[in-house]
Design a protein around this motif. Structure first.
Motif, PDB file in Angstrom:
ATOM      1  N   LEU A   9      -5.471   0.427   5.866  1.00 28.72           N
ATOM      2  CA  LEU A   9      -4.891   0.155   4.548  1.00 28.72           C
ATOM      3  C   LEU A   9      -5.042   1.350   3.612  1.00 28.72           C
ATOM      4  O   LEU A   9      -4.094   1.742   2.925  1.00 28.72           O
ATOM      5  CB  LEU A   9      -5.551  -1.080   3.917  1.00 28.72           C
ATOM      6  CG  LEU A   9      -5.320  -2.403   4.650  1.00 28.72           C
ATOM      7  CD1 LEU A   9      -6.067  -3.536   3.955  1.00 28.72           C
ATOM      8  CD2 LEU A   9      -3.831  -2.731   4.714  1.00 28.72           C
ATOM      9  N   LYS A  10      -6.230   1.938   3.607  1.00 30.08           N
ATOM     10  CA  LYS A  10      -6.465   3.079   2.699  1.00 30.08           C
ATOM     11  C   LYS A  10      -5.515   4.225   3.013  1.00 30.08           C
ATOM     12  O   LYS A  10      -4.979   4.879   2.121  1.00 30.08           O
ATOM     13  CB  LYS A  10      -7.901   3.582   2.861  1.00 30.08           C
ATOM     14  CG  LYS A  10      -8.907   2.787   2.080  1.00 30.08           C
ATOM     15  CD  LYS A  10     -10.310   3.248   2.338  1.00 30.08           C
ATOM     16  CE  LYS A  10     -10.697   4.429   1.477  1.00 30.08           C
ATOM     17  NZ  LYS A  10     -12.150   4.652   1.459  1.00 30.08           N
ATOM     18  N   HIS A  64      -1.853   4.412   1.666  1.00 29.02           N
ATOM     19  CA  HIS A  64      -1.612   4.691   0.248  1.00 29.02           C
ATOM     20  C   HIS A  64      -1.356   6.187   0.038  1.00 29.02           C
ATOM     21  O   HIS A  64      -2.166   7.012   0.445  1.00 29.02           O
ATOM     22  CB  HIS A  64      -2.826   4.241  -0.577  1.00 29.02           C
ATOM     23  CG  HIS A  64      -2.533   4.038  -2.023  1.00 29.02           C
ATOM     24  ND1 HIS A  64      -2.284   5.093  -2.875  1.00 29.02           N
ATOM     25  CD2 HIS A  64      -2.452   2.922  -2.775  1.00 29.02           C
ATOM     26  CE1 HIS A  64      -2.070   4.607  -4.097  1.00 29.02           C
ATOM     27  NE2 HIS A  64      -2.160   3.293  -4.061  1.00 29.02           N
ATOM     28  N   MET A 120       0.835  -1.205   0.000  1.00 31.55           N
ATOM     29  CA  MET A 120       0.000   0.000   0.000  1.00 31.55           C
ATOM     30  C   MET A 120       0.870   1.255   0.000  1.00 31.55           C
ATOM     31  O   MET A 120       0.587   2.221  -0.703  1.00 31.55           O
ATOM     32  CB  MET A 120      -0.941   0.000   1.214  1.00 31.55           C
ATOM     33  CG  MET A 120      -1.983  -1.094   1.189  1.00 31.55           C
ATOM     34  SD  MET A 120      -2.991  -1.101  -0.314  1.00 31.55           S
ATOM     35  CE  MET A 120      -4.027   0.326  -0.060  1.00 31.55           C
ATOM     36  N   LEU A 178      -7.814  -1.568  -4.246  1.00 31.49           N
ATOM     37  CA  LEU A 178      -7.791  -2.407  -3.048  1.00 31.49           C
ATOM     38  C   LEU A 178      -9.143  -3.116  -2.976  1.00 31.49           C
ATOM     39  O   LEU A 178     -10.182  -2.472  -2.844  1.00 31.49           O
ATOM     40  CB  LEU A 178      -7.588  -1.538  -1.793  1.00 31.49           C
ATOM     41  CG  LEU A 178      -7.821  -2.259  -0.452  1.00 31.49           C
ATOM     42  CD1 LEU A 178      -6.765  -3.344  -0.220  1.00 31.49           C
ATOM     43  CD2 LEU A 178      -7.812  -1.268   0.713  1.00 31.49           C
ATOM     44  N   CYS A 189     -11.302   1.700  -4.220  1.00 34.18           N
ATOM     45  CA  CYS A 189     -11.537   0.688  -3.187  1.00 34.18           C
ATOM     46  C   CYS A 189     -12.829  -0.074  -3.443  1.00 34.18           C
ATOM     47  O   CYS A 189     -13.855   0.525  -3.761  1.00 34.18           O
ATOM     48  CB  CYS A 189     -11.601   1.339  -1.813  1.00 34.18           C
ATOM     49  SG  CYS A 189     -10.001   1.964  -1.300  1.00 34.18           S
TER      50      CYS A 189
END
Ligand code: G3H
Length: 542
Positions: A272-273, A276, A252, A260, A284
């Motif tokens: 996770l987002k 990035h 990421m 994702l 996503c």
């Protein structure tokens, strides 16, 4: 029939009591798939233990050892990223430029390879996550059907895109193009099915993929690496195994993941987002937590309702995102509902996943059991009771389902997605009570209404359609049939996953357009007649 308690104490077998046909040999996976090859892994390994325990000679319990898989590190995940990037080659790679028909043929080949592994994969689902044999078989077969339906949906999409649109003197062919490199991560409760409901659409649309299996349910993916290697060009599918924090973080952070695709908790999705660096580049596709309530009105048919609520709350031990996670029952059914619900619960067979008609099975880890006990204790400390015998008690990894009553908004069970065999409920008089619950919830996936009154159902539905994404009448909540849209509001989802919607979320509409001059028409005609392009084409896929 023996009392629940004594059946619980005898739930786990001695090793020699496991029927031969359900036994499994440990699988030691010391390889991973990258650049189209299954390469040897050198490093540390993760041991895998089953939710199923066996009795030892001195009557202790131990989880069955199932095998090992590589615990990869940053270097390995960057190697997988490199392979996926190379295969995509900024959109110039073999895979993203291949015709739809050729990609479909690769996926068909994969289905044939996958089918050859049915028995082993089914066994692994059962042993790795404790899902009943029947449900493990269903998961496998549903996945094959999903892939075939995806192929049909893509053919349909392609046929519809094969014609030119003419508007204001402009001719355009509108198709869908891939997005780039997709990171696919599925959940442990449907380790095969829900991984593939993003993985397959992502691949078939021309993306290249890195996929990381869920925390439980890894070995079943290791036995499918050959099938991927035999079916797709190098680098189209690459695997990473190991601790998510270690292997997913560098992917990421690289900023090179275009999509994702994650099915799991919203807390993990948020982390996770945010790793990035290019939020606009990252698309996503997320299937996240839910806290689906059942709202049981005063005119509901008690028997149908109890049966559906039992199914909704306890299928695969309540470990479904669509499970009924809180019940609001009209006061008219005070006492009687709870009595019937517990009676039906006590009729559910519990035992080992291979037993016929078994419904409640062991949970994948002690961590899950500790968490469930914690939320039950929290509710009890704030005035609720566990109203069924042995509810919430465990023997090893097996926990007997708990019915917790009455719950309120001070309790964790009101807000948290318990994802296990625990059902909180309360009686209500005023419909505003369950409605407030839905409106104030962080989640917005589905609701189940139980009623036979057309006016009440219609009124309630008209409000609920602005809160959740599916309203189920007189039935539990569920994802299927898979051609229906599956999504959610608020923290429950991003994007929609049905067979046909999934093709859309992993691609972008792209046009080839030209002014309708005689010269342009002749040029395009020549492209079409000579089949110069994979994109500019009016071919019909049969
Ligand atoms: O875990 C969530 C699943 O998508 C639920 O699917 O309703 O078919 O069990 P299901």
């Amino acid at each position: 029939m023996k009392d629940i308690k004594s059946r619980m104490e005898a739930i786990f077998p001695y090793e020699n009591e496991i029927p031969d046909k359900y036994k499994i040999e440990p699988i030691i996976c010391d390889r991973y798939l990258v650049h189209g090859e299954i390469v040897k892994f050198n490093g540390e390994f993760q041991k895998v233990y089953s939710p199923v325990m066996v009795k030892t000679k001195n009557s202790q319990l131990k989880q069955v050892y199932l095998g090992e898989y590589p615990l990869m590190d940053e270097t390995h995940s960057l190697e997988a990223l490199d392979a996926a990037l190379k295969a995509y080659d900024k959109g110039k790679g073999l895979w993203p430029t291949m015709s739809v028909e050729e990609r479909i043929n690769c996926v068909l080949k994969f289905v044939e390879e996958l089918k050859k592994k049915r028995d082993l994969v089914v066994k692994l689902i059962m042993w790795e996550i404790g899902k009943s044999l029947t449900d493990s078989e269903k998961e496998f077969d549903r996945t094959v059907e999903y892939i075939l339906a995806t192929i049909d949906a893509l053919k349909e999409l392609d046929r519809a895109s094969s014609k030119f649109i003419i508007a204001e003197g402009v001719y355009a062919q509108v198709r869908r193009s891939p997005l780039g490199v997709v990171l696919c991560m599925g959940p442990y409760n449907y380790p095969l099915n829900e991984t593939y409901t993003t993985l397959i659409p992502a691949i078939i649309m021309g993306n290249t993929v890195i996929f990381k299996p869920p925390k439980y349910g890894v070995l079943l993916h290791t036995v499918l690496m050959e099938a991927f290697a035999a079916s797709f060009p190098p680098g189209v599918v690459n695997t990473v195994f190991g601790d998510g924090k270690i292997v997913v973080t560098p992917l990421m952070k690289s900023g090179k993941i275009d999509v994702l695709a994650f099915i799991g908790s919203s807390a993990v999705a948020d982390i996770l987002k945010h790793l990035h660096p290019k939020p606009h580049r990252l698309k996503c596709v997320l299937g996240l937590d839910a806290k689906n309530p059942a709202i049981i009105l005063d005119d509901a048919d008690l028997e149908t309702t109890v049966k559906e609520c039992i199914l909704g709350a306890f299928s695969y031990n309540g470990q479904r995102c669509t499970a009924l996670k809180i019940l609001f029952v009209h006061k008219k059914f005070e006492n009687i509902f709870i009595e019937r619900f517990i009676e039906e619960l006590e009729n559910l067979k519990f035992g080992m996943p291979w037993e016929e008609n078994v419904k409640i099975t062991p949970l994948p880890s002690f961590e899950r059991i500790n968490y469930l006990k914690e939320v039950i204790s929290d509710a009890v400390s704030k005035g609720a009771k566990v109203v069924n015998r042995y509810g919430g008690e465990n023997v090893g990894t097996f926990m007997y389902p708990a019915v917790v009553y009455p719950v309120d908004d001070k309790m964790r069970l009101w807000y948290e997605e318990q994802f296990g065999p625990v059902v909180p409920f309360r009686y209500f008089e005023d419909i505003e009570e369950p409605l407030d619950f839905v409106i104030n919830s962080n989640y917005g996936q589905q609701v189940a209404i139980f009623s036979n009154n057309p006016e009440k159902i219609a009124k309630l539905t008209d409000v609920l359609v602005n809160q959740v994404s599916r309203i189920n009448l007189n039935s539990q909540c569920q994802r299927g049939p898979d051609i229906l849209p599956f999504t959610g509001r608020k923290d429950s989802a991003e994007g929609t996953l049905s067979v046909s919607d999934a093709l859309k979320v992993f691609s972008i509409r792209t046009l080839f357009a030209f002014k309708g001059t005689e010269n342009n028409k002749q040029v395009v005609k020549s492209i079409l007649n000579n089949r110069h392009s994979k994109f500019i084409s009016t071919d019909f896929i049969f």
